[in-house]
Design a protein around this motif. Structure first.
Motif, PDB file in Angstrom:
ATOM      1  N   VAL A   1      -1.860   8.638   9.824  1.00 17.46           N
ATOM      2  CA  VAL A   1      -0.572   9.002   9.250  1.00 17.46           C
ATOM      3  C   VAL A   1      -0.363  10.482   9.487  1.00 17.46           C
ATOM      4  N   SER A   2       0.878  10.845   9.688  1.00 15.46           N
ATOM      5  CA  SER A   2       1.211  12.251   9.855  1.00 15.46           C
ATOM      6  C   SER A   2       1.623  12.818   8.507  1.00 15.46           C
ATOM      7  N   GLY A   3       0.765  13.638   7.933  1.00 17.63           N
ATOM      8  CA  GLY A   3       1.105  14.260   6.662  1.00 17.63           C
ATOM      9  C   GLY A   3       0.933  13.324   5.480  1.00 17.63           C
ATOM     10  N   LEU A   4      -0.313  13.004   5.155  1.00 14.43           N
ATOM     11  CA  LEU A   4      -0.584  12.064   4.057  1.00 14.43           C
ATOM     12  C   LEU A   4      -0.081  12.649   2.740  1.00 14.43           C
ATOM     13  N   ARG A   5       0.666  11.825   2.023  1.00 11.29           N
ATOM     14  CA  ARG A   5       1.156  12.210   0.692  1.00 11.29           C
ATOM     15  C   ARG A   5       0.649  11.255  -0.374  1.00 11.29           C
ATOM     16  N   GLY A   6      -0.452  10.595  -0.091  1.00 13.30           N
ATOM     17  CA  GLY A   6      -1.062   9.712  -1.078  1.00 13.30           C
ATOM     18  C   GLY A   6      -1.576   8.437  -0.428  1.00 13.30           C
ATOM     19  N   LEU A   7      -2.738   7.993  -0.893  1.00 10.41           N
ATOM     20  CA  LEU A   7      -3.279   6.689  -0.477  1.00 10.41           C
ATOM     21  C   LEU A   7      -3.462   5.874  -1.743  1.00 10.41           C
ATOM     22  N   PHE A   8      -2.981   4.655  -1.719  1.00  7.72           N
ATOM     23  CA  PHE A   8      -2.948   3.814  -2.914  1.00  7.72           C
ATOM     24  C   PHE A   8      -3.787   2.569  -2.727  1.00  7.72           C
TER      25      PHE A   8
ATOM     26  N   PRO B   1       1.660  -7.144  -6.628  1.00  5.86           N
ATOM     27  CA  PRO B   1       0.544  -6.190  -6.614  1.00  5.86           C
ATOM     28  C   PRO B   1       0.520  -5.343  -7.882  1.00  5.86           C
ATOM     29  N   GLU B   2      -0.701  -5.043  -8.329  1.00  6.72           N
ATOM     30  CA  GLU B   2      -0.901  -4.233  -9.527  1.00  6.72           C
ATOM     31  C   GLU B   2      -1.577  -2.937  -9.116  1.00  6.72           C
ATOM     32  N   PHE B   3      -0.984  -1.824  -9.507  1.00  4.42           N
ATOM     33  CA  PHE B   3      -1.479  -0.503  -9.122  1.00  4.42           C
ATOM     34  C   PHE B   3      -2.873  -0.249  -9.693  1.00  4.42           C
ATOM     35  N   LEU B   4      -3.784   0.273  -8.830  1.00  5.74           N
ATOM     36  CA  LEU B   4      -5.127   0.647  -9.264  1.00  5.74           C
ATOM     37  C   LEU B   4      -5.345   2.159  -9.221  1.00  5.74           C
ATOM     38  N   PHE B   5      -5.218   2.751  -8.021  1.00  3.19           N
ATOM     39  CA  PHE B   5      -5.568   4.162  -7.842  1.00  3.19           C
ATOM     40  C   PHE B   5      -4.604   4.846  -6.881  1.00  3.19           C
TER      41      PHE B   5
ATOM     42  N   GLU C   1     -11.685  13.260  -2.699  1.00  8.24           N
ATOM     43  CA  GLU C   1     -11.277  12.819  -4.025  1.00  8.24           C
ATOM     44  C   GLU C   1     -11.852  11.438  -4.326  1.00  8.24           C
ATOM     45  N   GLU C   2     -12.210  11.192  -5.569  1.00 14.01           N
ATOM     46  CA  GLU C   2     -12.722   9.904  -6.016  1.00 14.01           C
ATOM     47  C   GLU C   2     -12.049   9.531  -7.329  1.00 14.01           C
ATOM     48  N   LYS C   3     -11.832   8.225  -7.520  1.00 13.33           N
ATOM     49  CA  LYS C   3     -11.285   7.706  -8.771  1.00 13.33           C
ATOM     50  C   LYS C   3     -12.090   6.475  -9.162  1.00 13.33           C
ATOM     51  N   GLU C   4     -12.275   6.265 -10.454  1.00 12.05           N
ATOM     52  CA  GLU C   4     -13.060   5.129 -10.941  1.00 12.05           C
ATOM     53  C   GLU C   4     -12.322   4.389 -12.034  1.00 12.05           C
ATOM     54  N   LYS C   5     -12.545   3.070 -12.049  1.00 11.37           N
ATOM     55  CA  LYS C   5     -12.002   2.240 -13.110  1.00 11.37           C
ATOM     56  C   LYS C   5     -12.904   1.029 -13.245  1.00 11.37           C
ATOM     57  N   GLU C   6     -13.620   0.969 -14.344  1.00 10.39           N
ATOM     58  CA  GLU C   6     -14.560  -0.131 -14.602  1.00 10.39           C
ATOM     59  C   GLU C   6     -15.531  -0.266 -13.426  1.00 10.39           C
TER      60      GLU C   6
ATOM     61  N   LEU D   1     -14.819  -0.529 -10.253  1.00  8.24           N
ATOM     62  CA  LEU D   1     -14.200  -0.095  -9.009  1.00  8.24           C
ATOM     63  C   LEU D   1     -14.251   1.421  -8.876  1.00  8.24           C
ATOM     64  N   LYS D   2     -14.548   1.867  -7.641  1.00  7.26           N
ATOM     65  CA  LYS D   2     -14.490   3.289  -7.338  1.00  7.26           C
ATOM     66  C   LYS D   2     -13.875   3.458  -5.968  1.00  7.26           C
ATOM     67  N   ALA D   3     -12.834   4.287  -5.900  1.00  7.97           N
ATOM     68  CA  ALA D   3     -12.146   4.553  -4.648  1.00  7.97           C
ATOM     69  C   ALA D   3     -12.473   5.953  -4.173  1.00  7.97           C
ATOM     70  N   THR D   4     -12.737   6.072  -2.851  1.00  8.40           N
ATOM     71  CA  THR D   4     -13.028   7.365  -2.248  1.00  8.40           C
ATOM     72  C   THR D   4     -12.134   7.562  -1.033  1.00  8.40           C
ATOM     73  N   LEU D   5     -11.984   8.830  -0.630  1.00  7.61           N
ATOM     74  CA  LEU D   5     -11.062   9.140   0.465  1.00  7.61           C
ATOM     75  C   LEU D   5     -11.672  10.188   1.393  1.00  7.61           C
ATOM     76  N   THR D   6     -11.588   9.909   2.706  1.00 11.41           N
ATOM     77  CA  THR D   6     -11.896  10.908   3.725  1.00 11.41           C
ATOM     78  C   THR D   6     -10.613  11.152   4.515  1.00 11.41           C
ATOM     79  N   LYS D   7     -10.707  11.941   5.577  1.00  8.35           N
ATOM     80  CA  LYS D   7      -9.503  12.250   6.352  1.00  8.35           C
ATOM     81  C   LYS D   7      -9.026  11.075   7.196  1.00  8.35           C
ATOM     82  N   LYS D   8      -9.875  10.040   7.359  1.00  8.55           N
ATOM     83  CA  LYS D   8      -9.486   8.916   8.210  1.00  8.55           C
ATOM     84  C   LYS D   8      -9.566   7.570   7.514  1.00  8.55           C
ATOM     85  N   GLU D   9     -10.234   7.505   6.366  1.00  4.44           N
ATOM     86  CA  GLU D   9     -10.394   6.215   5.726  1.00  4.44           C
ATOM     87  C   GLU D   9     -10.634   6.346   4.230  1.00  4.44           C
ATOM     88  N   SER D  10     -10.466   5.212   3.575  1.00  6.91           N
ATOM     89  CA  SER D  10     -10.763   5.127   2.153  1.00  6.91           C
ATOM     90  C   SER D  10     -11.642   3.909   1.928  1.00  6.91           C
TER      91      SER D  10
END
Lengths: 110, 112
Positions: free
Chosen positions: B27-34, B44-48, B55-60, B62-71
């Motif tokens: 993506v050109s200019g990431l403004r969020g990964l969901f 669909p139900e929003f998670l993160f 950046e990392e987010k956790e819920k029960e 589940l844990k989501a992580t992000l790099t420059k090319k993947e999550s």
């Protein structure tokens, strides 16, 4: 907390008929979207709106029309229904922090 | 053009068997990964939301992580109720508007 409400939940249309899918949100979001979801194909954007009076085409707009006269409502109009429009339709509203979806409308065109 | 690829398409786990789902993007200019969860017959139900690499987010479980090319969506000791389709979406600024692009999802089944 109603969130995003879509009606109807199910509908069967005959080829050539028209209908409007209703979508209402109570979160005062400026952004609203219409997606269709086909098995194994993910969500495809049909139309979107960034605020009342402003709409724009998404990836698959042909055969559909929208309007946005208020912040709350974003109806999707199908004119001259075709079998290719058989799908599940989702309306969503969002901030830049994430989207909230309705429960969907399952439409079959026969 | 923004691209989002999720893998695997389907995943079967035994209860308690931890694993990860992948979402690679261009993506050109990431403004969020969901990340979203979708149960059959529902929207669909929003998670993160993740905004920047590291950046990392956790819920029960589940844990989501992000790099420059993947999550990655890591699922630790899953339970049968975690069975669902998990969708990833990236958001970029397109002509002044924020438009999310979705992947096709990963269908997760957790067996008891």
């Amino acid at each position: 907390n109603a969130g995003v409400t879509q009606t109807p939940k199910f509908r069967i249309l005959k080829i050539g008929q028209s209908m409007t899918l209703q979508c209402t949100q109570d979160m005062n979001h400026n952004y609203m979207y219409w997606y269709r979801q086909d098995p194994g194909m993910g969500l495809k954007l049909i139309y979107y709106s960034v605020g009342a009076g402003i709409t724009d085409k998404g990836e698959v707009p042909n055969g559909y029309n929208v309007s946005r006269s208020t912040t709350e409502d974003f109806p999707l109009r199908l004119e001259l229904a075709a079998p290719s429009q058989t799908s599940v339709y989702f309306c969503a509203s969002s901030t830049t922090a994430g989207a909230f979806f309705g429960q969907g409308t399952r439409l079959t065109v026969v | 053009e923004d691209q989002v690829t999720q893998s695997p398409e389907a995943l079967r786990l035994q209860e308690g068997e931890s694993s990860s789902l992948n979402c690679s993007y261009t993506v050109s200019g990431l403004r969020g990964l969901f990340w979203y969860r979708q149960d059959p017959g529902k929207g669909p139900e929003f998670l993160f939301t993740l905004y920047s690499a590291g950046e990392e987010k956790e819920k029960e479980r589940l844990k989501a992580t992000l790099t420059k090319k993947e999550s990655f969506l890591h699922i630790t000791a899953p339970k049968p109720e975690d069975s669902a389709t998990y969708l990833c979406a990236v958001q970029a600024r397109t002509g002044g508007s924020y438009i999310p692009t979705f992947g096709r999802g990963t269908s997760l089944i957790v067996h008891p």
